[in-house]
Design a protein around this motif. Structure first.
Motif, mmCIF file in Angstrom:
data_model
loop_
_atom_site.group_PDB
_atom_site.id
_atom_site.type_symbol
_atom_site.label_atom_id
_atom_site.label_comp_id
_atom_site.label_asym_id
_atom_site.label_seq_id
_atom_site.Cartn_x
_atom_site.Cartn_y
_atom_site.Cartn_z
ATOM 1 N N GLU D 88 0.819 -1.208 0.000
ATOM 2 C CA GLU D 88 0.000 0.000 0.000
ATOM 3 C C GLU D 88 0.854 1.259 0.000
ATOM 4 O O GLU D 88 1.870 1.309 0.695
ATOM 5 C CB GLU D 88 -0.899 0.038 1.242
ATOM 6 C CG GLU D 88 -2.003 -1.002 1.280
ATOM 7 C CD GLU D 88 -2.981 -0.860 0.128
ATOM 8 O OE1 GLU D 88 -3.205 0.264 -0.338
ATOM 9 O OE2 GLU D 88 -3.501 -1.902 -0.322
ATOM 10 N N PRO D 89 0.451 2.274 -0.735
ATOM 11 C CA PRO D 89 1.154 3.556 -0.651
ATOM 12 C C PRO D 89 1.111 4.074 0.774
ATOM 13 O O PRO D 89 0.175 3.772 1.526
ATOM 14 C CB PRO D 89 0.365 4.460 -1.596
ATOM 15 C CG PRO D 89 -0.919 3.764 -1.868
ATOM 16 C CD PRO D 89 -0.677 2.306 -1.664
ATOM 17 N N SER D 90 2.121 4.833 1.163
ATOM 18 C CA SER D 90 2.213 5.171 2.587
ATOM 19 C C SER D 90 1.622 6.524 2.943
ATOM 20 O O SER D 90 1.230 6.743 4.075
ATOM 21 C CB SER D 90 3.664 5.117 3.048
ATOM 22 O OG SER D 90 4.294 6.359 2.842
ATOM 23 N N GLY D 91 1.593 7.429 1.993
ATOM 24 C CA GLY D 91 1.111 8.757 2.367
ATOM 25 C C GLY D 91 2.022 9.490 3.327
ATOM 26 O O GLY D 91 1.637 10.455 3.953
ATOM 27 N N ASN D 92 3.251 9.028 3.459
ATOM 28 C CA ASN D 92 4.213 9.661 4.360
ATOM 29 C C ASN D 92 5.575 9.721 3.687
ATOM 30 O O ASN D 92 5.842 8.975 2.757
ATOM 31 C CB ASN D 92 4.351 8.840 5.653
ATOM 32 C CG ASN D 92 3.294 9.191 6.669
ATOM 33 O OD1 ASN D 92 3.163 10.327 7.098
ATOM 34 N ND2 ASN D 92 2.494 8.201 7.033
ATOM 35 N N ASN D 95 11.149 8.175 4.888
ATOM 36 C CA ASN D 95 11.860 7.702 6.076
ATOM 37 C C ASN D 95 11.070 7.917 7.365
ATOM 38 O O ASN D 95 11.631 8.016 8.448
ATOM 39 C CB ASN D 95 13.231 8.370 6.165
ATOM 40 C CG ASN D 95 13.104 9.884 6.192
ATOM 41 O OD1 ASN D 95 11.998 10.417 6.196
ATOM 42 N ND2 ASN D 95 14.219 10.564 6.215
ATOM 43 N N SER D 96 9.758 7.986 7.241
ATOM 44 C CA SER D 96 8.928 8.232 8.421
ATOM 45 C C SER D 96 8.851 7.010 9.328
ATOM 46 O O SER D 96 8.766 5.881 8.864
ATOM 47 C CB SER D 96 7.516 8.613 7.984
ATOM 48 O OG SER D 96 6.656 8.669 9.083
ATOM 49 N N LEU D 97 8.861 7.245 10.624
ATOM 50 C CA LEU D 97 8.702 6.153 11.578
ATOM 51 C C LEU D 97 7.277 6.075 12.104
ATOM 52 O O LEU D 97 6.887 5.102 12.729
ATOM 53 C CB LEU D 97 9.660 6.306 12.772
ATOM 54 C CG LEU D 97 11.118 5.938 12.514
ATOM 55 C CD1 LEU D 97 11.897 7.132 12.040
ATOM 56 C CD2 LEU D 97 11.745 5.351 13.742
ATOM 57 N N VAL D 98 6.510 7.120 11.850
ATOM 58 C CA VAL D 98 5.187 7.229 12.448
ATOM 59 C C VAL D 98 4.296 6.050 12.079
ATOM 60 O O VAL D 98 3.768 5.345 12.924
ATOM 61 C CB VAL D 98 4.511 8.534 12.008
ATOM 62 C CG1 VAL D 98 3.044 8.528 12.391
ATOM 63 C CG2 VAL D 98 5.208 9.720 12.655
ATOM 64 N N GLN D 99 4.157 5.842 10.767
ATOM 65 C CA GLN D 99 3.237 4.818 10.298
ATOM 66 C C GLN D 99 3.644 3.432 10.810
ATOM 67 O O GLN D 99 2.805 2.627 11.176
ATOM 68 C CB GLN D 99 3.249 4.825 8.773
ATOM 69 C CG GLN D 99 1.964 4.364 8.170
ATOM 70 C CD GLN D 99 1.917 4.772 6.710
ATOM 71 O OE1 GLN D 99 2.887 4.616 5.978
ATOM 72 N NE2 GLN D 99 0.801 5.292 6.286
ATOM 73 N N GLU D 101 4.890 2.657 13.551
ATOM 74 C CA GLU D 101 4.457 2.422 14.927
ATOM 75 C C GLU D 101 2.989 2.041 14.962
ATOM 76 O O GLU D 101 2.590 1.110 15.653
ATOM 77 C CB GLU D 101 4.722 3.673 15.772
ATOM 78 C CG GLU D 101 4.337 3.484 17.235
ATOM 79 C CD GLU D 101 5.027 4.479 18.156
ATOM 80 O OE1 GLU D 101 6.107 4.990 17.793
ATOM 81 O OE2 GLU D 101 4.471 4.755 19.234
ATOM 82 N N TYR D 102 2.168 2.759 14.188
ATOM 83 C CA TYR D 102 0.742 2.439 14.178
ATOM 84 C C TYR D 102 0.492 1.062 13.587
ATOM 85 O O TYR D 102 -0.476 0.410 13.923
ATOM 86 C CB TYR D 102 -0.033 3.495 13.384
ATOM 87 C CG TYR D 102 -0.111 4.804 14.121
ATOM 88 C CD1 TYR D 102 -0.563 4.852 15.429
ATOM 89 C CD2 TYR D 102 0.288 5.989 13.523
ATOM 90 C CE1 TYR D 102 -0.614 6.040 16.132
ATOM 91 C CE2 TYR D 102 0.242 7.193 14.210
ATOM 92 C CZ TYR D 102 -0.208 7.212 15.511
ATOM 93 O OH TYR D 102 -0.249 8.398 16.201
ATOM 94 N N GLU D 103 1.362 0.639 12.681
ATOM 95 C CA GLU D 103 1.126 -0.641 12.018
ATOM 96 C C GLU D 103 2.025 -1.744 12.560
ATOM 97 O O GLU D 103 2.259 -2.751 11.904
ATOM 98 C CB GLU D 103 1.240 -0.449 10.503
ATOM 99 C CG GLU D 103 0.260 0.642 10.082
ATOM 100 C CD GLU D 103 0.033 0.744 8.592
ATOM 101 O OE1 GLU D 103 0.746 0.092 7.833
ATOM 102 O OE2 GLU D 103 -0.893 1.485 8.213
ATOM 103 N N ARG D 108 4.633 -0.388 5.119
ATOM 104 C CA ARG D 108 3.558 -0.270 4.138
ATOM 105 C C ARG D 108 3.902 -0.866 2.774
ATOM 106 O O ARG D 108 3.067 -1.418 2.106
ATOM 107 C CB ARG D 108 3.253 1.211 3.934
ATOM 108 C CG ARG D 108 2.350 1.768 4.997
ATOM 109 C CD ARG D 108 1.042 2.087 4.361
ATOM 110 N NE ARG D 108 -0.051 1.912 5.262
ATOM 111 C CZ ARG D 108 -1.288 2.233 4.937
ATOM 112 N NH1 ARG D 108 -1.534 2.771 3.757
ATOM 113 N NH2 ARG D 108 -2.255 2.015 5.759
ATOM 114 N N PHE D 170 14.012 -0.152 15.134
ATOM 115 C CA PHE D 170 12.571 -0.121 15.406
ATOM 116 C C PHE D 170 11.915 -1.392 14.861
ATOM 117 O O PHE D 170 11.129 -2.058 15.545
ATOM 118 C CB PHE D 170 11.992 1.128 14.740
ATOM 119 C CG PHE D 170 10.689 1.592 15.284
ATOM 120 C CD1 PHE D 170 10.335 1.381 16.603
ATOM 121 C CD2 PHE D 170 9.790 2.290 14.473
ATOM 122 C CE1 PHE D 170 9.120 1.831 17.102
ATOM 123 C CE2 PHE D 170 8.584 2.744 14.955
ATOM 124 C CZ PHE D 170 8.250 2.508 16.277
#
Lengths: 303, 303, 303, 303
Positions: D88-92, D95-99, D101-103, D108, D170
């Motif tokens: 899936e495309p990430s929309g971020n 090098n984001s770590l945010v997504q 963590e949620y996933e 993605r 991570f």
């Protein structure tokens, strides 16, 4: 291609698959539909029609309407549409408010609810009789003057559409809604409440596969505009399952929680499926299966 | 303590500080106030009053009302209040929708807008005449029957309160609003539009410092309840500047975008300040300065 | 106050409560501790000691060390500490990376792991022999020269501390770590691996309740600094349960996943509890109960 | 199609455009490249080569290597690859770590850094001599045995790759890395440090356009696998500008911060561009322009 045979095969094969999906219950009026409905209709660009199952029965097109509304807005605003809504996949559920906050009220794309609400606002600002004119546009696309709103579904959505009301007010707080929130939502709930059959949908999306021209030869979009809207459908048409659909099916398309899916192969065909049982991401489970089988069997996809 | 002298000193010292703050413009009616207003009022538990500057001029208490509404809800629901709203600091701006989505519609605390809207819903569900009864409650707290709503401010908030309408609809979509969204917002906009002076605020919060009893000796909260609400004010009273306020001032308190701040030292005093120029976090710049000077000069804080 | 009686009562009452907590398993070496350990120790400012249960048994203080390390950094950097770490509650779990990304590498407070790692970096940059000097500081605070690191726990943390390694590298990518990541983590894992008993902890935190002076009268912090660190403990000491702890207990404090909690009432007492079974937020379940009972029974809290 | 003429035209037209892009500075060794380099190479499936500008000069392919590494993993794991990384495309940002963590540690897609690091881990677990074997694979794809790593670039990335070290640790904390973090990063930094010219890239991606077979006729992927990887490139190949690239260019492709872009039209051609000046999203500005002009001029795109 013998599409008659192919549709029969994928229809039977899809029905044979074990399913876990469930009918959408968020809009009470939609929950009254029989979960066992299943239809497929394919229209080739040379004008042949192939249908199977409940392909002539009308259902609520819901979010499929978003592809039609953005196309309508595109016809009079052109690229300026993208000043108020983006073309990037969201990576979030269709009704998320989170991303909207980080991006200061500019929705990621016209197929998440927030984006479609902005498009609705654009249409209202630019049309004399928004609901009437939009219906006329859809009728022209499909070459069918009987297509209509289902007012009971529109009302049902209004009575339970608190998340959409939240989105519209949120957009308004960022200055990305020009009209009254109530009017925008009324239009939006009506647009989603249009009823069409698989056949009518396959006809309505003909122009996307045909460089912008309808079956009757009416020019709606330029070839470049048609391509570009196909591109947005490809990356964003299935909420946060858009990547999965692109991966497995490989066609631009758009789904709705009424259980409909429409997809198309440019210069070849359009196809619409309907089965109300949805997977966890809100897309029709049987429809996804059927379309994956279609491109697997035919070897036809954009990739 | 010679509070007369202390107030004079911190009043002068605060005025001498360079300021960058700006008056709130989100609610047009609030933007008409003179930005140079500045008042402080301190009331000791033994009944002495000390005021300076514009301490007797009424202003819009705005979010300070959230401490009063949750206290009112606490009086009849007790700990059950926390089933629908939490007591944790949010780490986000006061009107953020992001956290609400991750936490499925239970606001972090009663002092962010989402939490206060849920409290408003609770009050409406439990009161005969919500707006009248709440006003009565505030009048009782402060021992002053002239306190009233400013209907022009309430209307101004309604006309521009799209973010709050988004929050309320969002909460409703999660099932955390029982009444009509419109009614809840109407109450909420009125509660925020109450007008009080520094002196009246210092009197109204007397019961928080006095184990739950008003200056007239009326028992509003149990001692434990008063302590607990003070605790929530301490961790959550200043939006995402709550830690900073606790760090620098060390007193439980609550601010409002009308420029008011109220704070208290349990068993000692309550104090209210008013200066409409807000810092970037939406708290009164001069008020924060003055209260920091107060605890620094007196050495009095809860820590 | 007859603290002997009070401690006996809350010890018994806490043990009688049904518990759901579980011992921390993320650090293998910590998982070997008996989950049934339970001790409380209270030290009054006038020098009296009250202990019950396993209050003299050493355990891994873990995150409680964060209050000691930030105090140490405070002694030589003063307010400049806050240029690299904030004082706001985070509203997120102790080891979240999300907030750090939105805030560009400045941790919200010194008690989430990211913040404590920055403090560790500050200490390394400012100390001749970081691990030796920090141990010396803790020994001075508690007046006990036997306090030491447990190297097996430090090693166990290193071998499993991928989340902390992620945080440290992430901070380094934002420029908020000056030293080698490996060195910072080595210090951090050691600081967390200090072993102390409830009694020793109550003594070590004496200076926070005593305006900055140890039981031996050594001045560590100014009165204002002690107050300010208490304030940070109040709003941030219990991860995303800080609001709950403030609400129910009403004392500044700090917890660790070894099962320890230390809390204090300024000018009155310090108290430490130890029970390894943690609730879902990572705080000692029995310890939270015991401290809530303590402030309920005595009516003593900062509010 | 006269691709010689077309390439000349889009080369000249691209150079004439005003640019705001800047060379990447995060990896010091990359910052030494001349920002004015610009080359394009197009290879048709029937074996013709068209090059212009600096199309034969080698540059650091960086993230373009992610398409090659996931293809390699796909050859021996097949669909099981997607158990550890999504499509899936990430929309971020890349090098984001945010997504993550949620996933819970499942990246993605294989084209954000986190996903590519998981793929690197998969390769290490499955290869005898990971770095040697991967190089061999790339050489086979391109039919060119001179392709090699640039060890200086790999070292430069290692010395500054704290964000990637954060991601790898991570992922390890979530259990989605099997090998030592250090080994995974060493492989990843090398894979990114491969140097190739536009011509070599166009050759290496030939198999993606040719149903899985190289120019030499070696079968690398099944036709279905080639389509599916094209689909992932389409939705995810340009970080959070993937939708924009799909919208404007309408070809599957992959970019790198070395300034390279490779794209392809299945059954027709592959094309590679190189210009080191990047736009804000980290994609080559001139390259994006040139490819948009290419599909506009030729009318060739997948839509």
């Amino acid at each position: 291609m013998n599409y008659d045979v192919i549709l029969s095969e994928i229809f039977a094969a899809s029905l044979a698959l074990p399913t876990n999906g469930a009918i959408a219950t968020t809009i009470p009026e939609l929950a009254t539909v029989s979960p066992d409905k299943f239809g497929i209709h394919l229209t080739t660009l040379d004008g042949k029609d192939f249908g199977i199952g409940d392909s002539n029965e009308k259902f609520s097109i819901q979010s499929i309407s978003k592809a039609l509304s953005v196309a309508f807005a595109f016809t009079f605003l052109g690229e300026k549409v993208w000043e108020r809504v983006g073309v990037e996949p969201s990576g979030n559920p269709f009704n998320s408010l989170v991303q909207l906050e980080y991006e200061k009220g500019k929705p990621r794309n016209p197929f998440i609810n927030a984006g479609a609400i902005v498009i609705a606002d654009i249409l209202i600002s630019n049309l004399q009789n928004p609901k009437k004119d939009f219906l006329e546009f859809v009728r022209t696309l499909s070459g069918n003057s009987t297509i209509d709103y289902n007012p009971k579904v529109a009302l049902s959505e209004k009575n339970t559409g608190f998340r959409n009301a939240a989105l519209a007010n949120f957009l308004k707080s960022f200055g990305n809604i020009e009209n009254e929130v109530e009017d925008v939502l009324d239009f939006y709930f009506h647009q989603c409440a249009i009823e069409m059959s698989c056949k009518e949908l396959a006809h309505a999306f003909y122009c996307f596969a045909n460089e912008g021209k309808t079956r009757e030869g009416i020019s709606i979009l330029t070839p470049s505009q048609a391509k570009r809207l196909n591109a947005v459908m490809q990356t964003c048409g299935f909420y946060d399952e858009s990547g999965e659909f692109t991966y497995k099916v490989g066609l631009p398309g758009k789904s709705g929680i009424g259980g409909g899916i429409v997809a198309l192969l440019p210069n070849h065909f359009t196809v619409a499926t309907w089965s109300p049982k949805l997977n966890k991401k809100g897309n029709s489970e049987l429809g996804m299966h059927a379309l994956e089988l279609l491109t697997t069997k035919t070897g036809l996809s954009i990739f």
